[in-house]
Design a protein around this motif. Structure first.
Motif, PDB file in Angstrom:
ATOM      1  N   ARG A  57       0.858  -1.194   0.000  1.00 24.76           N
ATOM      2  CA  ARG A  57       0.000   0.000   0.000  1.00 24.76           C
ATOM      3  C   ARG A  57       0.886   1.233   0.000  1.00 24.76           C
ATOM      4  O   ARG A  57       1.953   1.253   0.608  1.00 24.76           O
ATOM      5  CB  ARG A  57      -0.878   0.048   1.256  1.00 24.76           C
ATOM      6  CG  ARG A  57      -1.876  -1.068   1.443  1.00 24.76           C
ATOM      7  CD  ARG A  57      -3.102  -1.010   0.546  1.00 24.76           C
ATOM      8  NE  ARG A  57      -3.816   0.240   0.487  1.00 24.76           N
ATOM      9  CZ  ARG A  57      -4.930   0.526   1.144  1.00 24.76           C
ATOM     10  NH1 ARG A  57      -5.442  -0.344   1.974  1.00 24.76           N
ATOM     11  NH2 ARG A  57      -5.521   1.683   0.984  1.00 24.76           N
ATOM     12  N   ARG A  58       0.413   2.282  -0.652  1.00 27.16           N
ATOM     13  CA  ARG A  58       1.136   3.549  -0.673  1.00 27.16           C
ATOM     14  C   ARG A  58       0.573   4.455   0.423  1.00 27.16           C
ATOM     15  O   ARG A  58      -0.635   4.616   0.533  1.00 27.16           O
ATOM     16  CB  ARG A  58       1.040   4.199  -2.049  1.00 27.16           C
ATOM     17  CG  ARG A  58       1.812   3.379  -3.101  1.00 27.16           C
ATOM     18  CD  ARG A  58       1.832   4.019  -4.468  1.00 27.16           C
ATOM     19  NE  ARG A  58       2.393   5.360  -4.491  1.00 27.16           N
ATOM     20  CZ  ARG A  58       3.687   5.658  -4.484  1.00 27.16           C
ATOM     21  NH1 ARG A  58       4.582   4.696  -4.425  1.00 27.16           N
ATOM     22  NH2 ARG A  58       4.097   6.908  -4.539  1.00 27.16           N
ATOM     23  N   VAL A  59       1.482   5.005   1.223  1.00 24.02           N
ATOM     24  CA  VAL A  59       1.105   5.854   2.350  1.00 24.02           C
ATOM     25  C   VAL A  59       1.806   7.199   2.215  1.00 24.02           C
ATOM     26  O   VAL A  59       3.012   7.258   1.962  1.00 24.02           O
ATOM     27  CB  VAL A  59       1.492   5.190   3.699  1.00 24.02           C
ATOM     28  CG1 VAL A  59       1.198   6.109   4.866  1.00 24.02           C
ATOM     29  CG2 VAL A  59       0.780   3.864   3.868  1.00 24.02           C
ATOM     30  N   GLU A  92       5.789   3.231  -0.547  1.00 21.87           N
ATOM     31  CA  GLU A  92       5.099   1.959  -0.531  1.00 21.87           C
ATOM     32  C   GLU A  92       5.546   1.145   0.683  1.00 21.87           C
ATOM     33  O   GLU A  92       6.733   1.064   0.973  1.00 21.87           O
ATOM     34  CB  GLU A  92       5.402   1.209  -1.823  1.00 21.87           C
ATOM     35  CG  GLU A  92       4.395   0.145  -2.159  1.00 21.87           C
ATOM     36  CD  GLU A  92       4.522  -0.304  -3.596  1.00 21.87           C
ATOM     37  OE1 GLU A  92       5.278  -1.271  -3.810  1.00 21.87           O
ATOM     38  OE2 GLU A  92       3.883   0.304  -4.477  1.00 21.87           O
ATOM     39  N   ASP A 130       1.435  -4.287   3.611  1.00 20.59           N
ATOM     40  CA  ASP A 130       0.082  -3.992   4.078  1.00 20.59           C
ATOM     41  C   ASP A 130      -0.009  -3.780   5.589  1.00 20.59           C
ATOM     42  O   ASP A 130      -0.616  -2.821   6.049  1.00 20.59           O
ATOM     43  CB  ASP A 130      -0.881  -5.112   3.665  1.00 20.59           C
ATOM     44  CG  ASP A 130      -1.144  -5.132   2.162  1.00 20.59           C
ATOM     45  OD1 ASP A 130      -0.804  -4.148   1.473  1.00 20.59           O
ATOM     46  OD2 ASP A 130      -1.684  -6.148   1.685  1.00 20.59           O
ATOM     47  N   ALA A 148       1.701  -0.523   6.599  1.00 21.32           N
ATOM     48  CA  ALA A 148       0.908   0.610   6.122  1.00 21.32           C
ATOM     49  C   ALA A 148      -0.287   0.837   7.046  1.00 21.32           C
ATOM     50  O   ALA A 148      -0.565   1.969   7.448  1.00 21.32           O
ATOM     51  CB  ALA A 148       0.443   0.368   4.688  1.00 21.32           C
ATOM     52  N   GLU A 149      -0.969  -0.242   7.414  1.00 17.16           N
ATOM     53  CA  GLU A 149      -2.116  -0.122   8.308  1.00 17.16           C
ATOM     54  C   GLU A 149      -1.703   0.435   9.670  1.00 17.16           C
ATOM     55  O   GLU A 149      -2.380   1.290  10.237  1.00 17.16           O
ATOM     56  CB  GLU A 149      -2.799  -1.475   8.482  1.00 17.16           C
ATOM     57  CG  GLU A 149      -4.044  -1.385   9.341  1.00 17.16           C
ATOM     58  CD  GLU A 149      -4.762  -2.711   9.483  1.00 17.16           C
ATOM     59  OE1 GLU A 149      -5.609  -2.790  10.390  1.00 17.16           O
ATOM     60  OE2 GLU A 149      -4.485  -3.648   8.729  1.00 17.16           O
ATOM     61  N   TYR A 190      -3.451   6.824   3.618  1.00 14.48           N
ATOM     62  CA  TYR A 190      -3.292   6.120   2.359  1.00 14.48           C
ATOM     63  C   TYR A 190      -3.268   7.136   1.227  1.00 14.48           C
ATOM     64  O   TYR A 190      -3.975   8.136   1.267  1.00 14.48           O
ATOM     65  CB  TYR A 190      -4.421   5.109   2.158  1.00 14.48           C
ATOM     66  CG  TYR A 190      -4.346   3.933   3.098  1.00 14.48           C
ATOM     67  CD1 TYR A 190      -3.255   3.080   3.072  1.00 14.48           C
ATOM     68  CD2 TYR A 190      -5.349   3.684   4.019  1.00 14.48           C
ATOM     69  CE1 TYR A 190      -3.163   2.002   3.947  1.00 14.48           C
ATOM     70  CE2 TYR A 190      -5.272   2.609   4.886  1.00 14.48           C
ATOM     71  CZ  TYR A 190      -4.170   1.779   4.845  1.00 14.48           C
ATOM     72  OH  TYR A 190      -4.089   0.725   5.705  1.00 14.48           O
ATOM     73  N   GLU A 191      -2.440   6.901   0.246  1.00 15.55           N
ATOM     74  CA  GLU A 191      -2.297   7.810  -0.886  1.00 15.55           C
ATOM     75  C   GLU A 191      -3.673   8.100  -1.485  1.00 15.55           C
ATOM     76  O   GLU A 191      -4.471   7.202  -1.718  1.00 15.55           O
ATOM     77  CB  GLU A 191      -1.392   7.181  -1.949  1.00 15.55           C
ATOM     78  CG  GLU A 191      -1.159   8.076  -3.147  1.00 15.55           C
ATOM     79  CD  GLU A 191      -0.229   7.448  -4.164  1.00 15.55           C
ATOM     80  OE1 GLU A 191       0.658   8.152  -4.643  1.00 15.55           O
ATOM     81  OE2 GLU A 191      -0.387   6.243  -4.448  1.00 15.55           O
ATOM     82  N   ASP A 241      -6.147   9.569  -0.036  1.00 14.23           N
ATOM     83  CA  ASP A 241      -7.175   9.698   0.987  1.00 14.23           C
ATOM     84  C   ASP A 241      -7.144  11.119   1.534  1.00 14.23           C
ATOM     85  O   ASP A 241      -6.144  11.544   2.105  1.00 14.23           O
ATOM     86  CB  ASP A 241      -6.930   8.689   2.106  1.00 14.23           C
ATOM     87  CG  ASP A 241      -8.076   8.623   3.101  1.00 14.23           C
ATOM     88  OD1 ASP A 241      -9.006   9.462   3.021  1.00 14.23           O
ATOM     89  OD2 ASP A 241      -8.044   7.736   3.965  1.00 14.23           O
TER      90      ASP A 241
END
Length: 106
Positions: A2-4, A24, A27, A30-31, A41-42, A44
């Motif tokens: 995931r991208r953050v 990146e 998962d 990232a969470e 998150y990218e 958001d």
């Protein structure tokens, strides 16, 4: 993966990501970053969710100010984290004592 987009500096064992940059992450990591309030998150655009489990002293200045606004706590001219935290905890203690006093007289 995931991208953050980071809200704070990320410093890991193999890389660092400055605040405002997007990177990146696996998962689970990232969470953890997003739920911990360190990034979003990218793409958001929603505000970072507050964690009810996160102690006040572990929150950022931005999170503390949001907490104070949500709970109608006047911070006066407090700008530094320690002063903001002191204003919040003092007011919360005052409210708790007032509630105890009101409850004891009924």
């Amino acid at each position: 993966m995931r991208r953050v987009t980071m809200k704070t500096l990320y410093a890991g064992p193999t890389r660092s990501v400055p605040a405002g940059a997007t990177a990146e992450f696996e998962d689970a990591e990232a969470e953890a970053l997003v739920t911990g309030g360190y990034g979003v998150y990218e793409g958001d655009t929603r505000p970072i969710p507050e964690s009810a489990d996160k102690p006040l002293d572990k929150q950022t200045v931005e999170q503390l100010k949001a907490f104070a606004a949500e709970h109608q706590i006047d911070l006066g001219d407090a700008a530094k984290k320690a002063h903001i935290l002191d204003a919040i905890t003092t007011e919360l203690a005052r409210r708790e004592a007032e509630a105890d006093d009101d409850g004891g007289g009924a």
